[in-house]
Design an enzyme around this catalytic site. Structure first.
Site, short mmCIF file in Angstrom:
data_model
loop_
_atom_site.label_atom_id
_atom_site.label_comp_id
_atom_site.label_asym_id
_atom_site.label_seq_id
_atom_site.Cartn_x
_atom_site.Cartn_y
_atom_site.Cartn_z
N HIS A 45 22.97 -1.12 -21.15
CA HIS A 45 23.21 -0.90 -22.77
C HIS A 45 23.84 0.48 -23.29
O HIS A 45 24.08 1.53 -22.29
CB HIS A 45 22.09 -0.95 -23.36
N HIS A 97 23.10 3.34 -25.01
CA HIS A 97 22.72 4.54 -25.25
C HIS A 97 23.12 5.48 -24.41
O HIS A 97 23.65 5.23 -23.11
CB HIS A 97 21.08 4.38 -24.78
N ASP A 133 21.94 7.96 -22.81
CA ASP A 133 21.51 8.28 -21.34
C ASP A 133 21.82 7.01 -20.42
O ASP A 133 21.37 7.28 -19.33
CB ASP A 133 20.23 8.64 -21.31
N HIS A 134 22.50 6.09 -20.72
CA HIS A 134 22.93 5.05 -19.76
C HIS A 134 24.33 4.78 -19.86
O HIS A 134 24.96 4.09 -18.64
CB HIS A 134 22.37 3.77 -20.29
N HIS A 152 15.17 -4.25 -26.33
CA HIS A 152 15.47 -3.08 -26.46
C HIS A 152 16.60 -2.66 -27.48
O HIS A 152 16.23 -2.08 -28.55
CB HIS A 152 15.91 -2.58 -25.25
N ASP A 156 16.89 -0.17 -19.76
CA ASP A 156 15.52 -0.33 -20.63
C ASP A 156 15.34 -1.75 -21.37
O ASP A 156 16.18 -2.39 -21.47
CB ASP A 156 15.87 0.69 -21.81
N GLU A 181 12.25 0.52 -15.54
CA GLU A 181 12.07 1.74 -16.31
C GLU A 181 10.64 1.89 -16.71
O GLU A 181 9.64 0.97 -16.46
CB GLU A 181 12.90 1.74 -17.77
N HIS A 188 13.14 6.31 -14.93
CA HIS A 188 13.18 6.59 -16.36
C HIS A 188 11.82 6.57 -17.01
O HIS A 188 11.46 6.11 -17.78
CB HIS A 188 13.68 5.24 -16.99
#
Lengths: 898, 497
Positions: free
Chosen positions: B45, B47, B49-50, B133, B154, B179, B390
């Protein structure tokens, strides 16, 4: 032709080398043709049965078709099919299945000896096909297994075995078969039941959604069976185990499985409380909080798999799951009060849901809780709950009220909030009125103390100005009055009764119709009325010992037995009428000034209906009542006319003819009021006169010139009779004397007009007449004969009520608007007294037309002697007429015709 | 996996501003020849952090291999990355990649749809599943030969107002990488959380306060906005709701277009009204920070790590009547994280210290699944091995204990740079004899009536598969023979296997 086709069929079937459908289509056309002879059909059967292996599928299709089209061949067909399917084991499985289907669908041969052998054969065929390698056939046969008359014991084994089939749809069919079997057959062998149940549990973790779906249902059914047969001691345990299994499925990824899981949860009947508690919380409840019957690990694993099952269900993405969860929450909800409270808390949040189905489900579960007596509404929930009373959807409102009716409130603010919300909902959705009133009545009776104090509060505000602020058309008033009544009929201690002032009951009488509509389930209108009149008649604090007589509860349905009515019904009516008349004076002014004509009209209409309920005998109408009704009608018309004339927004001249019509009607009605009632007091007469003048002025303010003179005349006549003048009259007189021709000048006096209260004297009598023809069934078929140009006599029967001796009566006979003939009725010729005179009379009609037939309209009119004389020339009344009866049509036919 | 290397997500650490924020790509290949080492990159996805390091990796480090992500992620990722780039530039840092880099990077991306199976190469198959998510988040199923695994990214097991719950088939897996952000929290009903949030906001605006809701531009903002918009509608409130930046409004536009990726409810109501057409929402202007009167403001970024939300925070925090909501999870080092420790004085940067007097409401809305959700998913999938990522170490340790004891599965939580290996399923191809195939086609029931076993006294079993016997002759392929065949070969009467 038939022979030709048949030989064609035979030939091609014999000669063909590769598969072709042609011969079969030929045969089919022969079979379905109704004119084909039986002989041909039987030869077809024979040909078909000769070499079935080749195209077994088509052969059997054709045979089954023959059995359908020609039932008398079914025996032959059965025999052929049987021989094919049993003697040729190598035919295609699909063909064999088709054969089996055809066999079981055909009526059995008459020789009953064969039946056992026969059914054994079908059973064998069924089994061999099931165990054959064709999966579609296996699947289909399992689906329809019930049709094949297979012994249950074998069927069970087959189903159980196929739950392990590699093909998911076969597994599903097998599971469904087991469910069906469980419902049809009684099983007693514990081991077998457990075996089935455990197989179902195993399949709960199948990889296919559809199998899991069926497995959930199967586990539920067989699990219940297992619980049933287990010993009393272990019953609870096995039921718990079942519940845990089902709960573990509510977190499945497939929506359908979840729905099935919740449906199944609702069906389990007996579960330990701690498990149920756990389903309502995602966090695992600590062990030591529950009595230590359950040992560590076992308990923990159970708790983990059920934890929060319902929470998950209620917050599911799909409304189907949510509503199913709502439904199955009923089970824990009625289990104990503690659980009910938790469930109720959860459901409160569900009321926020966006799906109507779910909200409704939640409310229905609440109702369930309420019925079981565990409903306890907390203050923090109340706001949310009462919100549903004004929901957009009517069934939600209805259910919400159903719950509310059973709710008990701990304190006064909560109760008041509930009542206010109900009234608020009533204002938003007036169509709900009867039901809302019923609920108010219900909760009021349950909590009489609160109801009484609310009544006290609301009515205290109103009392000083004597209910002048009351809008007797508003739902709020109806609701408040209902609450007051309910308080007096409370289930609680009876001493609250005295708090409710008797006037309230008399107010309630004015809204009798609406209130009694709401209370139809509790008592009928007349009971309510007599109760109200009873309560309102007593003054000051009173102790009704008769309370118990008033409302005795029998089987939850309240039947009200009547307390002896101390008052004459007439008194009651009179009271009612007095209220109405007082209220008209009260509300007419402000409402017309504000331009709220439609509201005013509704009120008037409502009162009219209310009063009309008092009419007991339409043949013997009560004079006062009639007067009031007539008066209300006048007020209605006056309000309309007023609005048309005075409303500044309305472009008057667009609607001038409307107004003219209304004014005309108004004048007639007023004249009737003025002259048809005998015994009017001076005040009453003046009141009516003033109204007449108002109408005149209204007319003047629109159609100025032609009416000026007559209005003036009226005014002067009035001046002579009255001693004191209203501001309206003084102003009117000034205007008239100014002799100005501007119609708007008449607005000024009208602005000053104020409606006075009409005090009716009680000895009012209503003048009326009944007119009848002595000939029976006079109509077009049965007319009175006449000779054109010669007078004809009409045999009449007249009845006059309340006609004093000096009355001048005329019989008006009109053939059309311009051919009118009057006959004077001499009262001296009537027998009887003022109250009632009867007279038979042959009325002559001179102006018979030169026609085959005609209709004469007869009516009795009274001359208004006080009115100014009209300029009518010729024989007839010299004043305006008021009519005393309905028009009567008389039919005539020329003698030539008869 | 079976010799293939897949990179799941290419994110960055939000707490660092130096080189540590990016993964150490040199561990993949010292030479920098990433194309041959990696089979593909899968982004779950959008975000940061991804996905944060993806443009850096492709454009700066020079990876050119296939990249897979879902359609919404592909649509929204550039927005997200560009926003981040702007924040960096705004902070006066050296930008690591340009907008052009982002666009070029996106050109290399292959978009996939939910449950669409993609053949990456001859052996490697991937298939995304819906993960909840955020919009477009997916769990990825990957098979390489016989080995199968799922990487969740996530995910969220409970649906919320705008997204559905994660959904996956029951698969036979060797490995599940999940996660575990909330490895040790169990959340109760979301209804209660919603109620608390609404109450806090309502009370604040009723008393004339201002509400600052720092959120990620995508996801929570929409969720909370649907919630507030509904509530405003029902309660007939007139207090303005603002969206801070163009990004969020643009993001709303994407949400409106990507309706099919949202929750069932939003899809259902779409016929009458698009749920993302908020009725009470307006866009915010800087001058409104000091405007009097109550209001509700959505501002980015979520953890008050800089940007506009921090700026507004500086102005609003000292006033007691105001309310600041904090997301449930804040990375250490951000202002949001400092606030959650209930400190009253917060150092925003080197020179400024803010005296925080306003009310703080911790949002427990989270698009992440909780402990129970993780357990439910692991239980549903029942893989052979589980790896937790995570999450915080102590939470993962706790969860590992639960998974191992309750579900009896192998569980690991490797730290950075640690390698875990385990055997995977490996199917062996074997020839089957004709008679075995024939017997396999027809069911063959065996009845077991065993009173001694406790489980089920009566069992009906289908015996056909167990009749097969695996034989291995020297120099020949594996072969499965039917029981009877083996009997005739060996000449014995009975065989026990």
């Amino acid at each position: 032709m038939e022979q030709e086709l048949f030989s064609n069929f035979e030939q091609t079937l014999k000669n063909q080398t590769k598969t072709s459908l042609k011969p079969f289509s030929v045969a089919r056309s022969l079979i379905i043709n109704p004119s084909t002879t039986d002989q041909t059909i039987s030869s077809i059967i024979q040909t078909l049965s000769q070499n079935p292996q080749l195209h077994s599928n088509h052969v059997i299709t054709l045979l089954s078709e023959i059995s359908l089209v020609r039932p008398h061949f079914s025996a032959t067909v059965t025999a052929v099919i049987r021989s094919i399917s049993f003697n040729h084991p190598d035919i295609l499985p699909r063909a064999a299945a088709l054969a089996l289907y055809t066999l079981v669908s055909l009526p059995l041969a008459s020789d009953s000896d064969l039946i056992p052998a026969y059914s054994e054969m079908t059973e064998g065929l069924f089994l061999s096909l099931c165990f054959g390698s064709s999966v579609p056939v296996r699947h289909r046969l399992l689906l329809d297994a019930e049709r094949f008359d297979v012994r249950p014991s074998i069927l069970l084994t087959v189903f159980l075995g196929f739950t392990k089939d590699p093909y998911p749809y076969v597994r599903k069919a097998a599971l469904d078969g087991l469910i069906g079997l469980c419902n049809r057959v009684v099983f007693k062998d514990g081991g077998m039941i457990k075996g089935c149940y455990l197989r179902g549990v195993e399949l709960l973790s199948d990889t296919e959604d559809c199998v899991r779906c069926s497995a959930v249902r199967m586990v539920c059914q067989w699990g219940k069976l297992l619980v049933e047969i287990s010993e009393d001691k272990s019953k609870r345990d096995s039921s718990d185990a079942l519940y845990v299994q089902l709960c573990s499925m509510v977190r499945d990824m497939s929506m359908n499985v979840r729905i099935e899981a919740f449906n199944a949860l609702g069906k389990v009947e007996m579960v330990s409380q701690y498990l149920l508690m756990q389903t309502l919380s995602k966090k695992v409840i600590e062990e030591n909080k529950i009595s230590g019957i359950f040992s560590g690990k076992h308990f923990l694993s159970q708790a983990l798999s059920v934890a929060g099952a319902f929470l998950h269900g209620l917050e599911d993405e799909f409304y189907e799951v949510r509503s199913s969860a709502c439904y199955s929450l009923r089970m824990p909800a009625i289990f104990s009060a503690e659980l009910a409270e938790k469930v109720f808390g959860l459901l409160m949040d569900v009321l926020n849901d966006d799906s109507i189905v779910v909200r409704l489900g939640a409310l229905e579960t609440m109702h369930h809780i309420a019925v079981s007596g565990h409903l306890k509404v907390q203050e923090m929930h109340l706001h949310m709950f009462l919100g549903t009373l004004v929901d957009m959807n009517s069934s939600i409102r209805i259910t919400s009220r159903k719950v509310l009716r059973l709710t008990k409130f701990d304190n006064m603010p909560m109760f008041k909030l509930a009542v206010d919300s109900l009234i608020h909902s009533l204002e938003m959705y007036p169509q709900d009125e009867p039901d809302v009133l019923f609920v108010i009545f219900g909760i009021g009776r349950n909590q009489g103390r609160f109801a009484a104090s609310i009544t006290e509060e609301t009515f205290l505000e109103m009392e000083p100005c004597l209910a002048s602020n009351w809008d007797f058309n508003s739902s709020r008033t109806a609701a408040n009055l209902t609450l007051a009544i309910s308080a007096s009929l409370s289930h609680e201690m009876q001493q609250h009764l005295y708090i409710i002032p008797p006037t309230i009951f008399s107010y309630a009488v004015t809204m009798l119709g609406r209130i009694s509509n709401g209370l139809t389930e509790v008592m009928d209108r007349s009971t309510l009325l007599s109760y109200l009149s009873h309560c309102s008649s007593s003054t000051g604090p009173h102790y009704i010992e008769a309370e118990d007589d008033v409302a005795t509860e029998v089987n939850g349905q309240i039947t009200i037995s009547l307390v002896a009515d101390p008052l004459e019904p007439h008194d009651l009516e009179y009271n009612n009428i007095k209220f109405v008349l007082a209220d008209i004076a009260e509300i007419w002014q402000p409402l017309t000034k504000l331009g709220c004509t439609s509201e005013l009209l509704t009120v008037l209409r409502h009162w009219k209906e209310e009063l009309r309920t008092h009419i007991t005998d339409s043949c013997q109408p009560d004079s006062i009542l009639t007067f009031t009704l007539q008066y209300l009608r006048v007020m209605k018309l006056l309000s309309k006319a007023w609005w048309h004339t005075m409303c500044p927004l309305d472009p008057i001249y667009n609607r001038i003819w409307d107004v003219g019509y209304i004014l005309q009607k108004l004048e007639t009605k007023l004249r009737e009021l003025r002259y048809r009632f005998i015994g009017l007091s001076k005040e009453e007469e003046l009141h009516l006169e003033e109204l007449t003048l108002v109408v005149c002025t209204l007319r003047l303010s629109i159609f100025y010139p032609p009416y000026h003179a007559s209005a003036l005349k009226k005014l002067f006549m009035y001046k002579e009779t009255s001693t004191e003048h209203s501001r309206f009259l003084t102003e009117l007189m000034k205007t008239l004397q100014k002799e100005e021709s501007n119609p708007y000048n008449f607005r000024e006096p009208l602005e000053l007009f104020s409606l006075k209260q009409l005090e009716l004297s009680r000895n009012l009598r209503w003048m009326r007449a009944e007119l009848d023809i002595q000939i029976q069934d006079n109509d077009w078929v049965n007319p009175i004969p006449f000779v054109a140009g010669l007078p004809v006599g009409i045999p009449l029967k007249m009845k006059l009520h309340n006609t004093p001796a000096g009355t001048k009566l005329w019989l008006k006979m009109s053939r059309s608007t311009d051919v009118v003939h009057y006959v004077f009725i001499d009262l001296k010729e009537f027998e009887g007294f003022d109250e009632m005179r009867e007279f038979k009379y042959m009325a002559p009609f001179y102006k018979t037309p030169k026609a085959d037939s005609f209709v004469l309209v007869l009516i009795i009119g009274m001359e208004c002697l006080a009115e100014e004389a009209s300029c009518y020339r010729g024989y007839g009344p010299s004043h305006e007429l008021v009519y005393l009866c309905k028009e009567k049509e008389v039919f005539f036919s020329s003698v030539k015709n008869t | 996996m079976n010799g293939k290397r897949i990179m799941f997500d290419c994110g960055m650490h939000m707490g660092y501003a130096d080189h540590r924020r990016y993964p150490d790509f040199s561990r993949i290949s010292k030479s920098g020849d990433f194309d041959n080492v990696l089979s593909c990159i899968i982004i779950t996805h959008f975000h940061l952090d991804h996905i944060g390091a993806l443009p850096y990796f492709t454009e700066v480090c020079g990876y050119n291999g296939p990249i897979y992500m879902t359609y919404p992620t592909k649509a929204l990722a550039p927005l997200m990355l560009d926003d981040y780039r702007k924040v960096m530039v705004g902070r006066g840092e050296e930008q690591q990649f340009t907008n052009e880099n982002i666009l070029n990077c996106m050109k290399k991306v292959t978009a996939v749809d939910i449950k669409q199976t993609v053949q990456v190469d001859k052996d490697l198959l991937i298939r995304p599943y819906y993960a909840g998510h955020v919009l477009g988040a997916a769990m990825f199923y990957a098979t390489m030969g016989d080995a199968a695994m799922v990487y969740t990214g996530d995910y969220n097991m409970t649906p919320d107002r705008h997204l559905g719950a994660a959904q996956i088939d029951r698969l036979h897996l060797d490995l599940l990488i999940t996660e575990s952000t909330y490895g040790k929290t169990i959340r109760d009903s979301k209804y209660a959380r919603e109620r608390e949030f609404l109450k806090a906001v309502h009370n604040c605006v009723a008393n004339g306060g201002k509400v600052l809701i720092p959120t990620f531009a995508l996801g929570r903002a929409q969720e909370l906005c649907i919630l507030l918009d509904d509530y405003w509608e029902r309660m007939n409130l007139k207090v303005p709701i603002y969206f801070s930046s163009g990004l969020t409004i643009q993001a709303n536009l994407y949400y409106k277009v990507l309706i099919s990726w949202t929750s069932q409810k939003v899809k259902d109501t779409y016929a009458t009204r698009n749920a993302f057409n908020f009725k009470n929402v307006q866009s915010f202007e800087r001058s409104l920070i000091h405007a009097p009167g109550p209001c509700v403001l959505f501002a980015t970024p979520g953890m008050l790590s800089g940007g506009f939300s921090l700026e507004v925070f500086k102005h609003w925090a000292p006033c007691e009547s105001n309310l600041i909501t904090l997301p449930g999870y804040c990375v250490a080092g951000t202002v949001g994280h400092k606030l959650s420790d209930k400190t009253t004085k917060v150092d925003v940067d080197k020179d400024t210290q803010i005296d925080v007097r306003c009310k703080i409401h911790r949002l427990s809305f989270s698009p992440h699944t909780d402990e129970k959700g993780i357990m439910d998913l692991v239980k549903f999938l029942s893989p052979k091995n589980v790896i937790l990522v995570h999450g915080e170490i102590k939470n993962m340790d706790y969860l590992k204990g639960r998974i191992e004891s309750e579900l009896g599965l192998q569980c690991y939580y490797p730290s950075n740079n640690e390698t875990v290996t385990f055997p995977t399923t490996h199917f062996v191809k074997a020839d089957a004899s004709a008679s075995f195939i024939r017997s396999s086609l027809t069911p063959n029931f065996k009845f077991v009536k065993d009173v001694t076993t406790e489980t089920a006294p009566v069992q009906v079993l289908d015996e056909r598969v167990t009749q097969g016997i695996l034989t291995m002759e020297k120099g020949q392929k594996l072969k499965i023979l039917h029981e009877d065949e083996v009997l005739t070969i060996t000449g014995t009467e009975h065989i026990e296997v």
